[in-house]
Design an enzyme around this catalytic site. Structure first.
Site, PDB file in Angstrom:
ATOM      1  N   CYS A   1       0.834  -1.206   0.000  1.00  0.00           N
ATOM      2  CA  CYS A   1       0.000   0.000   0.000  1.00  0.00           C
ATOM      3  C   CYS A   1       0.873   1.262   0.000  1.00  0.00           C
ATOM      4  O   CYS A   1       1.480   1.610   1.019  1.00  0.00           O
ATOM      5  CB  CYS A   1      -0.921  -0.024   1.220  1.00  0.00           C
ATOM      6  SG  CYS A   1      -1.846   1.499   1.489  1.00  0.00           S
TER       7      CYS A   1
ATOM      8  N   CYS B   1      -0.148   4.025   2.485  1.00  0.00           N
ATOM      9  CA  CYS B   1       0.205   3.643   3.858  1.00  0.00           C
ATOM     10  C   CYS B   1       1.618   4.109   4.203  1.00  0.00           C
ATOM     11  O   CYS B   1       1.882   4.568   5.322  1.00  0.00           O
ATOM     12  CB  CYS B   1       0.118   2.126   4.029  1.00  0.00           C
ATOM     13  SG  CYS B   1      -1.525   1.421   3.779  1.00  0.00           S
TER      14      CYS B   1
END
Length: 313
Positions: free
Chosen positions: A74, A77
């Protein structure tokens, strides 16, 4: 998130299956930190798993715990996590950051209903509090952390971790709640939402300026409405009847309870846009009620209010 009481969110996220899971065995400890700074970081920022979640759940009764749900693949993230870590370290023990790799910990991902990541929630007094989804700018993250600390203080969670110490300091003694507020909280803890609603309504009748009672009333009404609802069934019903207000209300309530605030507002504003003048009032009233839950200063509320005004005029 500003006005959401964690006690009123019981049941909004299903953590029951994770409460009593065994902690990591004593012989499976991490390597010792090499210096005081590393020790402090280890106390304030930690990786948790399906098995060790119970540790931070208990810790949240004395210091708020921020849960960062992320994954290695991700990209957003990786933008957000350093911001969360930086702010956590600056707060010097007033907040703990617990990081969850959703790929490695599917039970936690399911328990927090992590439909998209990054997703950030908090635990206060053992109860989940939605914070935000997506890579949020640092300034906004700081605002949300400030709101979390205020919320924690309102619920008696005012402890902190000493630098390099895993044990939280004892929280300062809080003044007792007003009787009707205490009655409402006790009823919520017992799952008796009708009694909690009556207590808050009585508090407002006695003092119409009681903002905490007003916020609590909105929160427990939301909790009462989502109790027993199945998200998948509710979404299917809403998709089958796009102009059925009750069906759309159910999904919007579930989205608010799960932290998907923009989705809830967007759904109700889309419904408002296609209804006739005589059918719009309940939708507008529900939107106003949900605005009050999230907080007038929240950017998502400001954006939704702007769109609502454009549809009204």
């Amino acid at each position: 998130m500003t006005d959401i009481s964690p006690a009123a969110l019981r049941g909004a996220v299903d953590l029951s299956a994770l409460r009593n899971r065994p902690a990591t065995p004593a012989n499976q400890t991490d390597a010792a930190p090499t210096d005081a700074a590393a020790a402090a970081t280890g106390a304030l920022i930690r990786d948790i798993t399906d098995e060790t979640f119970g540790e931070v759940l208990e810790l949240s009764r004395t210091v708020p715990v921020v849960i960062d749900l992320w994954a290695e693949w991700c990209g957003p993230c990786k933008q957000l996590s350093p911001i969360l870590e930086k702010i956590t370290q600056e707060l010097a023990g007033r907040v703990v950051l617990a990081k969850v790799d959703v790929d490695a910990n599917p039970q936690l991902a399911q328990g927090f209903r992590a439909q998209s990541i990054p997703m950030v929630v908090a635990l206060v007094a053992g109860q989940p509090v939605p914070m935000f989804n997506g890579a949020v700018p640092e300034e906004q993250v700081r605002q949300v952390f400030d709101q979390l600390l205020q919320l924690a203080a309102q619920n008696g969670v005012t402890g902190s971790l000493s630098v390099g110490d895993e044990q939280p300091e004892e929280p300062a003694e809080e003044p007792p709640l007003p009787p009707l507020h205490a009655e409402a909280y006790a009823a919520i803890e017992n799952g008796d939402y009708a009694t909690a609603i009556r207590a808050y309504e009585k508090a407002l009748a006695e003092n119409p300026r009681d903002d905490e009672a007003r916020a609590g009333l909105g929160q427990v009404r939301l909790l009462d409405r989502v109790q027993g609802l199945d998200l998948q069934e509710a979404r299917a019903a809403a998709a089958a009847a796009p102009q059925d207000a009750d069906a759309q209300f159910a999904v919007a309530d579930l989205d608010i309870a799960g932290g998907h605030v923009e989705d809830a507002f967007g759904r109700l504003l889309d419904l408002f846009a296609v209804l006739g003048p005589d059918e719009r009032t309940p939708v507008r009233e529900r939107l106003v009620e949900l605005f009050g839950l999230i907080g007038a200063d929240d950017p998502r509320v400001i954006s939704a209010r702007t769109r609502l005004s454009s549809l009204l005029f």
